[in-house]
Design a protein around this motif. Structure first.
Motif, PDB file in Angstrom:
ATOM      1  N   LEU A   8       0.693  -1.037  -0.069  1.00  0.00           N
ATOM      2  CA  LEU A   8      -0.026  -0.044   0.032  1.00  0.00           C
ATOM      3  C   LEU A   8       0.841   1.148   0.111  1.00  0.00           C
ATOM      4  CD1 LEU A   8      -3.110   0.340   0.018  1.00  0.00           C
ATOM      5  CD2 LEU A   8      -2.684   1.010   2.429  1.00  0.00           C
ATOM      6  N   ALA A   9       0.624   2.079  -1.059  1.00  0.00           N
ATOM      7  CA  ALA A   9       1.450   3.392  -1.128  1.00  0.00           C
ATOM      8  C   ALA A   9       0.377   4.502  -1.056  1.00  0.00           C
ATOM      9  CB  ALA A   9       2.287   3.297  -2.293  1.00  0.00           C
ATOM     10  N   GLY A  10       1.084   5.606  -1.148  1.00  0.00           N
ATOM     11  CA  GLY A  10       0.255   6.997  -1.403  1.00  0.00           C
ATOM     12  C   GLY A  10       0.077   7.567  -2.645  1.00  0.00           C
ATOM     13  N   PRO A  11      -1.274   7.834  -2.933  1.00  0.00           N
ATOM     14  CA  PRO A  11      -1.330   8.627  -4.340  1.00  0.00           C
ATOM     15  C   PRO A  11      -0.901   9.768  -4.508  1.00  0.00           C
ATOM     16  CG  PRO A  11      -3.555   7.351  -3.722  1.00  0.00           C
ATOM     17  CD  PRO A  11      -2.585   7.410  -2.374  1.00  0.00           C
ATOM     18  N   GLY A  12      -0.171   9.997  -5.629  1.00  0.00           N
ATOM     19  CA  GLY A  12       0.322  11.383  -6.015  1.00  0.00           C
ATOM     20  C   GLY A  12      -0.682  12.316  -5.850  1.00  0.00           C
ATOM     21  N   PRO A  13      -1.911  12.283  -6.266  1.00  0.00           N
ATOM     22  CA  PRO A  13      -2.930  13.054  -6.435  1.00  0.00           C
ATOM     23  C   PRO A  13      -3.510  13.698  -5.126  1.00  0.00           C
ATOM     24  CG  PRO A  13      -3.502  11.739  -7.957  1.00  0.00           C
ATOM     25  CD  PRO A  13      -2.217  10.944  -7.335  1.00  0.00           C
ATOM     26  N   PHE A  14      -3.187  12.984  -3.879  1.00  0.00           N
ATOM     27  CA  PHE A  14      -3.404  13.308  -2.607  1.00  0.00           C
ATOM     28  C   PHE A  14      -2.442  14.696  -2.308  1.00  0.00           C
ATOM     29  CE2 PHE A  14      -5.164   9.276  -0.606  1.00  0.00           C
ATOM     30  CZ  PHE A  14      -6.118   9.375  -1.359  1.00  0.00           C
ATOM     31  N   TYR A  15      -1.512  14.837  -2.944  1.00  0.00           N
ATOM     32  CA  TYR A  15      -0.741  16.025  -2.558  1.00  0.00           C
ATOM     33  C   TYR A  15      -0.540  17.085  -3.554  1.00  0.00           C
ATOM     34  CZ  TYR A  15       0.782  12.056   0.429  1.00  0.00           C
ATOM     35  OH  TYR A  15       0.623  10.998   1.313  1.00  0.00           O
ATOM     36  N   GLY A  16      -1.645  17.202  -4.359  1.00  0.00           N
ATOM     37  CA  GLY A  16      -1.884  18.257  -5.437  1.00  0.00           C
ATOM     38  C   GLY A  16      -2.145  17.692  -6.701  1.00  0.00           C
ATOM     39  N   ASP A  17      -3.006  18.595  -7.431  1.00  0.00           N
ATOM     40  CA  ASP A  17      -3.317  18.239  -8.775  1.00  0.00           C
ATOM     41  C   ASP A  17      -2.363  18.152  -9.839  1.00  0.00           C
ATOM     42  OD1 ASP A  17      -5.930  18.367  -7.807  1.00  0.00           O
ATOM     43  OD2 ASP A  17      -6.276  20.457  -8.432  1.00  0.00           O
ATOM     44  N   HIS A  18      -1.167  18.387  -9.643  1.00  0.00           N
ATOM     45  CA  HIS A  18       0.071  18.425 -10.373  1.00  0.00           C
ATOM     46  C   HIS A  18       0.893  17.162 -10.593  1.00  0.00           C
ATOM     47  CE1 HIS A  18      -0.262  22.890 -10.257  1.00  0.00           C
ATOM     48  NE2 HIS A  18      -0.417  22.669  -8.941  1.00  0.00           N
ATOM     49  N   PHE A  19       0.431  16.110 -10.035  1.00  0.00           N
ATOM     50  CA  PHE A  19       1.103  14.849 -10.057  1.00  0.00           C
ATOM     51  C   PHE A  19       0.396  13.562 -10.009  1.00  0.00           C
ATOM     52  CE2 PHE A  19       3.076  18.141  -7.420  1.00  0.00           C
ATOM     53  CZ  PHE A  19       4.308  18.132  -8.110  1.00  0.00           C
ATOM     54  N   PRO A  20      -0.470  13.603 -11.092  1.00  0.00           N
ATOM     55  CA  PRO A  20      -1.085  12.491 -11.605  1.00  0.00           C
ATOM     56  C   PRO A  20      -0.676  11.014 -11.636  1.00  0.00           C
ATOM     57  CG  PRO A  20      -1.012  13.899 -13.411  1.00  0.00           C
ATOM     58  CD  PRO A  20      -0.344  14.373 -12.381  1.00  0.00           C
ATOM     59  N   GLU A  21       0.750  11.234 -11.789  1.00  0.00           N
ATOM     60  CA  GLU A  21       1.131   9.898 -12.097  1.00  0.00           C
ATOM     61  C   GLU A  21       2.184   9.615 -11.100  1.00  0.00           C
ATOM     62  OE1 GLU A  21       3.200  10.210 -15.951  1.00  0.00           O
ATOM     63  OE2 GLU A  21       1.112   9.726 -16.734  1.00  0.00           O
ATOM     64  N   HIS A  22       2.283  10.171 -10.057  1.00  0.00           N
ATOM     65  CA  HIS A  22       3.156   9.895  -8.843  1.00  0.00           C
ATOM     66  C   HIS A  22       2.654   9.069  -7.706  1.00  0.00           C
ATOM     67  CE1 HIS A  22       6.160  12.802 -10.838  1.00  0.00           C
ATOM     68  NE2 HIS A  22       6.934  12.303  -9.940  1.00  0.00           N
ATOM     69  N   VAL A  23       3.523   8.323  -6.933  1.00  0.00           N
ATOM     70  CA  VAL A  23       3.205   7.460  -5.729  1.00  0.00           C
ATOM     71  C   VAL A  23       4.323   7.728  -4.722  1.00  0.00           C
ATOM     72  CG1 VAL A  23       2.827   5.234  -4.987  1.00  0.00           C
ATOM     73  CG2 VAL A  23       2.122   5.748  -7.177  1.00  0.00           C
ATOM     74  N   ARG A  24       3.647   7.817  -3.504  1.00  0.00           N
ATOM     75  CA  ARG A  24       4.691   8.330  -2.379  1.00  0.00           C
ATOM     76  C   ARG A  24       4.833   7.216  -1.538  1.00  0.00           C
ATOM     77  NH1 ARG A  24       3.219  11.551   3.161  1.00  0.00           N
ATOM     78  NH2 ARG A  24       2.532   9.246   3.451  1.00  0.00           N
ATOM     79  N   PHE A  25       6.180   6.405  -1.306  1.00  0.00           N
ATOM     80  CA  PHE A  25       6.512   5.240  -0.554  1.00  0.00           C
ATOM     81  C   PHE A  25       7.083   5.869   0.896  1.00  0.00           C
ATOM     82  CE2 PHE A  25       6.419   3.927  -4.932  1.00  0.00           C
ATOM     83  CZ  PHE A  25       5.935   2.796  -4.931  1.00  0.00           C
ATOM     84  N   SER A  26       6.594   5.507   1.942  1.00  0.00           N
ATOM     85  CA  SER A  26       7.072   5.718   3.086  1.00  0.00           C
ATOM     86  C   SER A  26       8.166   4.752   3.638  1.00  0.00           C
ATOM     87  CB  SER A  26       6.142   5.715   4.125  1.00  0.00           C
ATOM     88  OG  SER A  26       6.378   5.922   5.415  1.00  0.00           O
ATOM     89  N   LEU A  27       9.143   5.242   4.538  1.00  0.00           N
ATOM     90  CA  LEU A  27      10.138   4.342   4.914  1.00  0.00           C
ATOM     91  C   LEU A  27       9.635   3.960   6.406  1.00  0.00           C
ATOM     92  CD1 LEU A  27      13.246   6.481   3.839  1.00  0.00           C
ATOM     93  CD2 LEU A  27      12.181   4.764   2.759  1.00  0.00           C
ATOM     94  N   THR A  28       8.675   4.388   6.940  1.00  0.00           N
ATOM     95  CA  THR A  28       8.160   3.836   8.326  1.00  0.00           C
ATOM     96  C   THR A  28       7.446   2.754   8.159  1.00  0.00           C
ATOM     97  OG1 THR A  28       6.273   5.205   7.861  1.00  0.00           O
ATOM     98  CG2 THR A  28       8.070   6.492   9.041  1.00  0.00           C
ATOM     99  N   ALA A  29       8.277   1.559   7.835  1.00  0.00           N
ATOM    100  CA  ALA A  29       8.015   0.146   8.099  1.00  0.00           C
ATOM    101  C   ALA A  29       9.007  -0.650   8.825  1.00  0.00           C
ATOM    102  CB  ALA A  29       7.350  -0.585   6.799  1.00  0.00           C
TER     103      ALA A  29
END
Length: 377
Positions: free
Chosen positions: A337-358
């Protein structure tokens, strides 16, 4: 948008993907939220336990010991000397400050709050709560004339971007030309990884290189630095953060917070003193994140993701050149499970955020799944 029309909480949209990831035979690897998984340091827990006789109301301004610890930390870790007790203020975590700062500063209809293009959503929510308008821009030349508050975030969430001292200085100069307050959210400052930031500290907006005038005088008028102990010290559950800078602004925030009863609990204040005074646990935690990053980053790249920015902070900001939701779905099929880029603004429809907190085990599991034949898609 008015307070009554706040948007739905975006993470609710992740429910079906979380269910899909949880159905993986090896269980879910949750890299979506940056919530610490490692233990709170013993030095902090012991300080908290010793302070549980908290029969009196705590000081909204922070105890003298805490204010002095914040001042000393800024000088030792951030290269910012000369702060007074009147220039620092503890907060109940940093998210509440981000959300309420526009309101506390008296912003309202007709005012603009600027924030980064790739941005933590609460910057925009804070503008909405105050009845102001948000504006996403990383270019000071674009900031509107009716701007009253500017949020910077260095190192950034989600993109891990670092603003150097020269960039911060230009931003401060533009804010002053607009008559706006400028605040830098610096909560990932201890986590530099690549390039210059692998060896040099990430600069604070209060750094002398940023706020020293042509006359050689340090001037923090209109400037605030925000910091959280959640990341460096695994204190997310303690809600332990602080803001520093312009004494006039700090006094205004203190007055509002006194009226509103926004008092960090006394035991937490004592724990903060312990955390701010001990650098060893911070270095240890950074090495844990470094090792996890060294496993996850190449695995993502081998799997077809391009890593953008991400030179500091708790996240890898990645794209495989297709719609972010397609990437999220593919990853969920791998139990990730990762974080969708659109959650962080309309400018990043193809990005995904991966956390190191695991945990180490979950990061290794993610890397193995990304390298499996079923990961190709």
């Amino acid at each position: 948008m008015t307070l009554g029309s706040l948007p739905d909480y975006p993470w609710d949209a992740m429910t079906p993907f979380a269910a899909k990831a949880k159905a993986h035979p090896g269980g879910i690897v949750d890299l979506s939220i940056g919530s610490p998984v490692d233990p709170t340091p013993d030095v902090v827990r012991q300080a908290l336990a010793a302070a549980t006789d908290a029969h009196s109301y705590p000081a909204t301004a922070g105890s003298p010991e805490l204010r002095n610890a914040i001042r000393s930390w800024f000088e030792r870790r951030r290269g910012v000397a000369g702060l007074t007790e009147a220039q620092v203020l503890p907060t109940i975590g940093s998210k509440e400050l981000v959300a309420w700062l526009p309101f506390m500063l008296g912003l309202g209809e007709g005012d603009v709050v600027v924030h980064p293009r790739a941005a933590y959503p609460t910057y925009e929510i804070g503008a909405t709560i105050a009845g102001a308008r948000s504006f996403a821009s990383d270019d000071p030349a674009e900031w509107p004339t009716d701007t009253k508050l500017i949020w910077l975030n260095s190192p950034g969430n989600p993109d891990g971007a670092v603003l150097d001292a020269a960039h911060l200085r230009r931003a401060v100069e533009r804010a002053r030309a607009l008559g706006a307050t400028i605040a830098n959210d610096e909560c990932y400052a201890e986590l530099g990884w690549d390039g210059e930031w692998a060896a040099s500290p990430v600069p604070s907006i209060l750094d002398p290189r940023v706020v020293t005038g042509d006359d050689g005088v340090v001037d923090v008028t209109g400037v605030l630095a925000v910091y959280s102990l959640s990341k460096q010290s695994n204190l997310a559950g303690y809600r332990a953060a602080f803001v520093a800078g312009d004494e006039v602004l700090i006094e205004r925030l203190l007055t509002v917070r006194k009226h509103a009863g926004m008092m960090p609990p006394a035991p937490v204040q004592t724990a903060m003193v312990a955390a701010l005074g001990d650098d060893r646990h911070v270095a240890h935690q950074k090495e844990l994140y470094r090792a996890r990053r060294d496993i996850l980053k190449p695995a993502l790249e081998r799997s077809g993701f391009r890593i953008d920015r991400s030179e500091a902070g708790l996240y890898l900001w990645a794209s495989e050149g297709r719609d972010a939701w397609q990437s999220i779905d593919r990853l969920a099929g791998l139990g990730i499970l990762a974080g969708p880029g659109p959650f962080y603004g309309d400018h990043f429809p193809e990005h995904v955020r991966f956390s190191l907190t695991a945990t180490d085990e979950r990061i290794t599991a993610a890397a193995e799944r990304l390298g499996s034949p079923s990961a190709l898609g």
